[in-house]
Scaffold this active site. Structure first.
Site, mmCIF file in Angstrom:
data_model
loop_
_atom_site.group_PDB
_atom_site.id
_atom_site.type_symbol
_atom_site.label_atom_id
_atom_site.label_comp_id
_atom_site.label_asym_id
_atom_site.label_seq_id
_atom_site.Cartn_x
_atom_site.Cartn_y
_atom_site.Cartn_z
ATOM 1 N N ASP A 11 0.863 -1.188 0.000
ATOM 2 C CA ASP A 11 0.000 0.000 0.000
ATOM 3 C C ASP A 11 0.901 1.240 0.000
ATOM 4 O O ASP A 11 2.078 1.166 0.368
ATOM 5 C CB ASP A 11 -0.913 0.026 1.238
ATOM 6 N N SER A 12 0.304 2.369 -0.382
ATOM 7 C CA SER A 12 1.051 3.627 -0.337
ATOM 8 C C SER A 12 1.469 3.947 1.107
ATOM 9 O O SER A 12 2.437 4.667 1.325
ATOM 10 C CB SER A 12 0.187 4.762 -0.880
ATOM 11 N N TYR A 43 -0.717 8.639 -2.362
ATOM 12 C CA TYR A 43 -0.637 8.483 -3.815
ATOM 13 C C TYR A 43 -1.854 9.114 -4.509
ATOM 14 O O TYR A 43 -1.852 9.322 -5.713
ATOM 15 C CB TYR A 43 -0.630 6.993 -4.188
ATOM 16 N N GLY A 44 -2.921 9.339 -3.716
ATOM 17 C CA GLY A 44 -4.242 9.671 -4.270
ATOM 18 C C GLY A 44 -4.291 10.804 -5.277
ATOM 19 O O GLY A 44 -5.095 10.774 -6.198
ATOM 20 N N CYS A 74 -4.094 -1.413 -2.459
ATOM 21 C CA CYS A 74 -4.249 0.041 -2.595
ATOM 22 C C CYS A 74 -5.053 0.250 -3.864
ATOM 23 O O CYS A 74 -4.633 -0.199 -4.943
ATOM 24 C CB CYS A 74 -2.858 0.667 -2.717
ATOM 25 N N ASN A 75 -6.191 0.895 -3.737
ATOM 26 C CA ASN A 75 -7.040 1.097 -4.917
ATOM 27 C C ASN A 75 -6.366 1.999 -5.938
ATOM 28 O O ASN A 75 -6.492 1.793 -7.138
ATOM 29 C CB ASN A 75 -8.367 1.722 -4.496
ATOM 30 N N THR A 76 -5.662 3.017 -5.439
ATOM 31 C CA THR A 76 -5.038 3.972 -6.351
ATOM 32 C C THR A 76 -3.978 3.269 -7.198
ATOM 33 O O THR A 76 -3.927 3.444 -8.419
ATOM 34 C CB THR A 76 -4.418 5.138 -5.536
ATOM 35 N N GLU A 159 -4.431 9.399 8.024
ATOM 36 C CA GLU A 159 -2.971 9.324 8.193
ATOM 37 C C GLU A 159 -2.486 10.200 9.347
ATOM 38 O O GLU A 159 -1.433 9.963 9.904
ATOM 39 C CB GLU A 159 -2.262 9.763 6.905
ATOM 40 N N CYS A 193 -11.240 2.821 -0.889
ATOM 41 C CA CYS A 193 -9.876 3.203 -0.524
ATOM 42 C C CYS A 193 -9.597 2.465 0.777
ATOM 43 O O CYS A 193 -10.419 2.495 1.700
ATOM 44 C CB CYS A 193 -9.765 4.709 -0.326
ATOM 45 N N THR A 194 -8.432 1.818 0.832
ATOM 46 C CA THR A 194 -8.172 0.944 1.981
ATOM 47 C C THR A 194 -7.879 1.717 3.269
ATOM 48 O O THR A 194 -7.765 1.124 4.335
ATOM 49 C CB THR A 194 -7.023 -0.028 1.653
ATOM 50 N N HIS A 195 -7.750 3.037 3.175
ATOM 51 C CA HIS A 195 -7.610 3.851 4.392
ATOM 52 C C HIS A 195 -8.953 4.101 5.084
ATOM 53 O O HIS A 195 -8.997 4.398 6.276
ATOM 54 C CB HIS A 195 -7.029 5.229 4.061
#
Ligand code: DGL
Length: 277
Positions: A11-12, A43-44, A74-76, A159, A193-195
């Site tokens: 992931d980012s 990364y978004g 990570c979807n992005t 974050e 989004c995994t966040h």
């Protein structure tokens, strides 16, 4: 044939930990190597080229560690880099290795949860702009209406440990209001989004009654279990000691304390470097 090795999860930053958590709970027997590119996250809002290059560097890093299978949690990165890596890079750099993403497994099942035939996808600017969700979902549920909303503030909130603040309420309400203005009859909201699972409680507070909230962790875990069953040649290359090892491209103390919020368990990470950092 190469030695058995851990499954790589990328992931980012921290978001992929919400996916790894579910994967480990579903498939605890395997070993996992997690890499968060925290030094270059988020990364978004980055360009295609940048996300592609960063992601390719990460994939190469996993291959250098011996991994045969890498999940882009990570979807992005899945939206902007996966296809090119699968089609152009893998045949050249590692034809026997596999890289999988999180968008397709989600697209394959999302339609099953909707009764109205309208779903909403909340994601980063990059994922929304790529059009990957509407494109992939159309392959499996051509009749399904898909509405998207970019929520560029949600990753920074997660974050920066602001996911329980009043500021979070403001942005969550605003983005939810926008998506329901676009599609009034949406009855499924995907956290694309995994966040975002970190914001789950607050999102639920502001969701209209009767709307289902889908996170990707369990979906991806189930799809990986299915993939390994259908691909014994890859499965037998995955080592089985039930271990998880965590790497970050940034400060390890910060990764350990903040990452534990996403992972739900203590983390002891190791620093590594990617590309030109
Ligand atoms: N967690 C990542 C995703 O699923 C994005 C976070 C970022 O913007 O770096 O899209």
């Amino acid at each position: 044939m190469s030695q058995a090795s851990p499954i790589g999860v990328f992931d980012s930053g921290f978001g992929g930990l919400t996916v790894l958590k579910e994967i480990v709970s579903r498939l605890p027997q395997y070993d996992y190597l997690y890499l968060g590119d925290n030094a270059r996250a988020p990364y978004g809002n980055r360009s295609y080229d940048t996300v592609y290059h960063y992601t390719l560097e990460a994939v190469q890093w996993f291959f250098d560690q011996g991994c045969s299978l890498v999940i882009l949690a990570c979807n992005t990165a899945s939206a902007k880099a996966l296809r090119t890596i699968q089609q152009n890079d893998l045949p050249r750099i590692a034809p026997d290795k596999r890289v999988l993403g999180v968008i397709r497994p989600t697209a394959e099942i999302i339609g099953r949860f909707s009764e109205t035939g309208s779903v909403g996808v909340l994601a980063t600017n990059g994922t929304v702009a790529s059009g990957s969700y509407p494109m992939e979902i159309e392959k499996f549920f051509p009749e399904l209406k898909v509405y998207q909303e970019a929520c560029p503030m949600w990753v920074p909130l997660a974050e920066n440990n602001e996911h329980e603040s009043h500021g979070a309420d403001y942005f969550i309400k605003k983005n939810l209001q926008h998506i329901f203005e676009k599609g009034e009859d949406i009855d499924v909201i995907l956290l694309g989004c995994t966040h975002y699972p970190l914001l789950r409680e607050k999102i639920e507070e502001h969701l209209p009654v009767g709307v289902k909230l889908l996170a990707q962790g369990e979906i991806v875990a189930e799809s990986l279990a299915d993939y390994l069953q259908r691909h014994p040649e890859i499965e037998k290359q995955c080592s089985r000691n039930g271990r998880q090892v965590f790497y970050t491209t940034d400060d390890t103390a910060d990764f350990d304390s903040h990452g534990a919020l996403f992972y739900g368990q203590p983390i002891n990470s190791i620093h590594t470097e990617l590309g030109h950092i």
